[in-house]
Design an enzyme around this catalytic site. Structure first.
Site, mmCIF file in Angstrom:
data_model
loop_
_atom_site.group_PDB
_atom_site.id
_atom_site.type_symbol
_atom_site.label_atom_id
_atom_site.label_comp_id
_atom_site.label_asym_id
_atom_site.label_seq_id
_atom_site.Cartn_x
_atom_site.Cartn_y
_atom_site.Cartn_z
ATOM 1 N N LYS A 162 0.846 -1.200 0.000
ATOM 2 C CA LYS A 162 0.000 0.000 0.000
ATOM 3 C C LYS A 162 0.884 1.253 0.000
ATOM 4 O O LYS A 162 0.690 2.164 -0.778
ATOM 5 C CB LYS A 162 -0.906 -0.030 1.224
ATOM 6 C CG LYS A 162 -1.876 1.117 1.312
ATOM 7 C CD LYS A 162 -2.871 0.873 2.429
ATOM 8 C CE LYS A 162 -3.738 2.100 2.658
ATOM 9 N NZ LYS A 162 -4.724 1.904 3.699
ATOM 10 N N GLU A 197 10.386 -4.671 4.667
ATOM 11 C CA GLU A 197 10.476 -6.065 4.240
ATOM 12 C C GLU A 197 10.208 -6.200 2.745
ATOM 13 O O GLU A 197 10.961 -6.857 2.007
ATOM 14 C CB GLU A 197 9.449 -6.922 4.998
ATOM 15 C CG GLU A 197 9.718 -7.081 6.468
ATOM 16 C CD GLU A 197 9.057 -5.997 7.321
ATOM 17 O OE1 GLU A 197 8.804 -4.886 6.809
ATOM 18 O OE2 GLU A 197 8.811 -6.265 8.511
ATOM 19 N N GLY A 205 -5.065 -2.285 4.845
ATOM 20 C CA GLY A 205 -4.247 -3.420 4.395
ATOM 21 C C GLY A 205 -4.898 -4.769 4.658
ATOM 22 O O GLY A 205 -5.007 -5.614 3.766
ATOM 23 N N ARG A 206 -5.356 -4.982 5.877
ATOM 24 C CA ARG A 206 -5.885 -6.302 6.241
ATOM 25 C C ARG A 206 -7.282 -6.553 5.686
ATOM 26 O O ARG A 206 -7.843 -7.620 5.872
ATOM 27 C CB ARG A 206 -5.852 -6.479 7.761
ATOM 28 C CG ARG A 206 -6.497 -5.355 8.542
ATOM 29 C CD ARG A 206 -6.096 -5.407 10.007
ATOM 30 N NE ARG A 206 -6.616 -4.270 10.768
ATOM 31 C CZ ARG A 206 -6.021 -3.098 10.899
ATOM 32 N NH1 ARG A 206 -4.862 -2.883 10.298
ATOM 33 N NH2 ARG A 206 -6.547 -2.139 11.632
ATOM 34 N N GLU A 266 -4.856 -6.987 14.676
ATOM 35 C CA GLU A 266 -4.383 -5.648 14.314
ATOM 36 C C GLU A 266 -5.546 -4.651 14.391
ATOM 37 O O GLU A 266 -5.339 -3.455 14.567
ATOM 38 C CB GLU A 266 -3.771 -5.660 12.897
ATOM 39 C CG GLU A 266 -2.797 -4.528 12.648
ATOM 40 C CD GLU A 266 -1.973 -4.693 11.392
ATOM 41 O OE1 GLU A 266 -0.774 -5.010 11.482
ATOM 42 O OE2 GLU A 266 -2.526 -4.498 10.294
ATOM 43 N N HIS A 309 -4.290 -33.871 17.311
ATOM 44 C CA HIS A 309 -3.150 -34.645 17.794
ATOM 45 C C HIS A 309 -2.076 -33.740 18.358
ATOM 46 O O HIS A 309 -0.924 -34.156 18.503
ATOM 47 C CB HIS A 309 -2.603 -35.511 16.654
ATOM 48 C CG HIS A 309 -3.616 -36.504 16.179
ATOM 49 N ND1 HIS A 309 -3.713 -37.771 16.717
ATOM 50 C CD2 HIS A 309 -4.612 -36.390 15.269
ATOM 51 C CE1 HIS A 309 -4.713 -38.406 16.128
ATOM 52 N NE2 HIS A 309 -5.277 -37.591 15.251
ATOM 53 N N LYS A 337 8.989 -0.717 14.414
ATOM 54 C CA LYS A 337 9.582 -0.333 13.116
ATOM 55 C C LYS A 337 10.622 0.758 13.322
ATOM 56 O O LYS A 337 11.713 0.721 12.760
ATOM 57 C CB LYS A 337 8.496 0.214 12.181
ATOM 58 C CG LYS A 337 7.592 -0.818 11.550
ATOM 59 C CD LYS A 337 6.669 -0.113 10.538
ATOM 60 C CE LYS A 337 5.511 -1.011 10.122
ATOM 61 N NZ LYS A 337 4.518 -0.330 9.295
HETATM 62 O O1 F6P Z 1 2.347 -4.093 9.903
HETATM 63 C C1 F6P Z 1 1.707 -2.930 9.630
HETATM 64 C C2 F6P Z 1 1.200 -2.830 8.230
HETATM 65 O O2 F6P Z 1 0.995 -1.488 7.961
HETATM 66 C C3 F6P Z 1 -0.075 -3.625 7.991
HETATM 67 O O3 F6P Z 1 -1.203 -3.006 8.470
HETATM 68 C C4 F6P Z 1 -0.042 -3.770 6.512
HETATM 69 O O4 F6P Z 1 -0.949 -4.718 6.069
HETATM 70 C C5 F6P Z 1 1.395 -4.145 6.310
HETATM 71 O O5 F6P Z 1 2.091 -3.359 7.266
HETATM 72 C C6 F6P Z 1 1.949 -3.930 4.944
HETATM 73 O O6 F6P Z 1 1.908 -2.594 4.553
HETATM 74 P P1 F6P Z 1 2.122 -2.172 3.055
HETATM 75 O O7 F6P Z 1 1.041 -2.774 2.223
HETATM 76 O O8 F6P Z 1 2.082 -0.679 3.050
HETATM 77 O O9 F6P Z 1 3.466 -2.678 2.604
#
Ligand code: F6P
Length: 544
Positions: free
Chosen positions: A209, A215, A270-271, A356, A387, A507
């Site tokens: 987003k 990452e 995002g979620r 979240e 199990h 972060k």
């Molecule tokens: O971990 C926080 C967060 O902002 C989530 O809410 C989101 O889904 C994820 O990081 C990834 O964010 P982005 O789509 O901006 O890379």
């Protein structure tokens, strides 16, 4: 409700009193006393059947919980969300994931006076054209080869929803294309995904987003280097990378052709984004028709949530039952146990969606709440869990409400596998609810010190969610069911369910620690003594 302290409402107080009597209720007695309990405490909507009779509730409890939903004005809050109001106040954003799956042609949904639906349809069409081209082989890589591998690079909401749905809808996917999801900044994730792949046949879908997430950008850069190691031509990036984002500038700066960018909007959290372009990799795998069927399922549940009265409303009922255990009976967690291997990642997606959203300790006014908010969500597919951790659910000291999700028909009617799976699915909720008494154990011939070990107290609450088969429509309805359940709970707990400030501190500290970890020379560390010592230890180990 004007954010009157929840615990001061008459409905809450009534439920506190109710809990002290229901705490010791027996499901055996509840069923014995009420012949129509199973047929009444259930409902059907959008291809899902919910049996909530095996809960530690009686009719009065349900009545009181429904009154709580009423007093907390759940429906008016939902109307504000569906209507495009900026209910995500700390980010000043509307929350309109429901617009992404609006299937009716004759409605409009406005944000700041502008109908968002034409843009939603335009992006869906763009996704459809692109996925048709890739799936048919019209879209080829830089050297003219057909795309055989698709790697989704994203994390959190830009990974979990589509990854869950890809796994769930595998029977609908094009099997000659290998699809993988890479999220972890641990290089192992990307390295293992790339192993043995031909860059000429590989397409990366970078989903973020913000297009700034550490990452995702790290994985995307490394993937780009991997591609260019073979291609040795910057122009190849345009054929092997596409982006899904709200941040056009950052996408262009990365070198991705803006023509191959799929946008979404700040009003998609995002979620809650898997129905947007964030679902591109999923669409590439299952095709636009099946993706559309999934959206139909989401939309059907959206309509159900908005139109059904509270006592016939699946998300409202699940939300209220969750509140009953979380706030009145002291449960800390909630298990989600799908009896379908295809739902292996369902609990992981729900973890982000729920935790979240409602893992907050201040209310909408910034005041620390005096009640419990979001539970710990966890789960694994049955029968594997049986199990492993079910022992604790059956005989442990903790109350663990659980959702059992099952399907009448399998995509793989192989021998009697599915009969056995369903027999276990049904047996577990029966055992959890009704247990086995001391006298029943003794009647089986067990005697002496072994008896208490073989007694099952029962009264362990479960919901059973049953559908005919795991189809795209059913997956959509099921996922939307949980989205709206989380919404209902957030409204009642008075938290802002659509921000996530709690992820920021970690972060920021990671950005501070990174240069300290990699510095050539000794650096002065300004953390606590534990963190300083750990940094020094890692630095020393990496130098040796
Ligand atoms: O971990 C926080 C967060 O902002 C989530 O809410 C989101 O889904 C994820 O990081 C990834 O964010 P982005 O789509 O901006 O890379």
């Amino acid at each position: 409700m004007n954010n009157k302290p929840l615990t001061d409402t008459p409905e809450w107080r009534q439920l506190v009193r109710q809990a002290s009597s229901m705490k010791h209720a027996s499901m055996r007695e509840l069923f014995a006393a009420d012949a129509s309990r199973a047929s009444d405490l259930c409902l059907e909507a959008c291809g899902l059947f919910l049996d909530y009779s095996k809960n530690l509730v009686d009719r009065q409890t349900m009545h009181q919980l429904l009154a709580l939903a009423q007093t907390c004005e759940v429906h008016p809050a939902a109307e504000r969300m569906f209507g495009g109001e900026r209910i995500n106040q700390t980010e000043n954003r509307a929350v309109l994931h429901t617009a992404l799956r609006e299937r009716r042609e004759d409605v409009s949904i406005c944000v700041d006076g502008e109908d968002v639906l034409p843009a939603v349809r335009e992006v869906l069409d763009q996704m459809g054209r692109f996925s048709d081209a890739v799936r048919s082989g019209d879209w080829v890589g830089h050297t003219g080869k057909r795309i055989r591998n698709i790697i989704n690079i994203g994390i959190g909401g830009s990974d979990l929803g589509p990854a869950m749905a890809y796994e769930a809808l595998k029977p609908y996917s094009q099997r000659d294309v290998q699809v993988q999801f890479v999220s972890n900044v641990d290089g192992t994730h990307l390295a293992e995904a790339l192993l043995g792949l031909n860059p000429e046949e590989t397409l990366f879908v970078v989903v973020s987003k913000t297009f700034t997430t550490q990452e995702t950008m790290t994985n995307a850069q490394s993937a780009r280097e991997w591609l260019l190691d073979t291609m040795e031509d910057e122009a190849s990036v345009a054929r092997h990378f596409v982006a899904v984002s709200t941040n056009k500038e950052a996408v262009s700066a990365f070198g991705i052709d803006p023509a191959n960018m799929f946008v979404f909007w700040d009003w998609v959290g995002g979620r809650y984004s898997m129905c947007s372009a964030v679902g591109l990799t999923l669409m590439l795998a299952i095709g636009k028709e099946n993706f559309g069927r999934m959206l139909d399922g989401f939309h059907a549940m959206d309509r159900h949530f908005m139109e059904a009265p509270y006592d016939q409303n699946m998300p409202v009922l699940l939300g209220l039952l969750g509140i009953w255990y979380n706030n009145f009976l002291g449960a800390q967690t909630h298990a989600v146990l799908p009896y379908d291997q295809y739902l292996a990642r369902f609990a992981a997606h729900l973890q982000q969606m729920d935790m979240e959203s409602n893992g907050k300790y201040v209310n909408e006014d910034g005041i620390t709440v005096r009640w419990q908010t979001g539970p710990i969500i966890w789960g694994e597919p049955g029968t594997n869990g049986q199990h492993a951790f079910y022992q604790l659910i059956h005989q442990g000291t903790k109350l663990i409400p659980a959702d059992f999700i099952g399907f009448c028909k399998s995509h793989h009617p192989m021998g009697d596998h599915h009969d056995k799976l369903l027999a276990n699915f049904l047996a577990q909720t029966e055992a959890l609810a009704f247990g086995k008494t001391r006298s029943e154990v003794e009647r089986e011939g067990v005697q002496g010190p072994l008896v208490p070990h073989k007694v099952f107290m029962g009264n362990r609450p479960t919901n059973t969610i049953l559908a005919d088969q795991l189809t795209p429509e059913v997956l959509g309805s099921l996922t939307a069911l949980y989205e709206h359940k989380v919404f209902v709970q957030g409204v009642i707990w008075q938290v802002f369910s659509f921000d996530q400030w709690g992820v920021e501190l970690g972060k920021a500290l990671a950005s501070k620690i990174l240069p300290e970890l990699v510095a050539e020379d000794e650096v002065e560390l300004s953390h606590d003594s534990s963190t300083n010592a750990l940094i020094r230890r890692i630095r020393a180990a990496r130098r040796s």
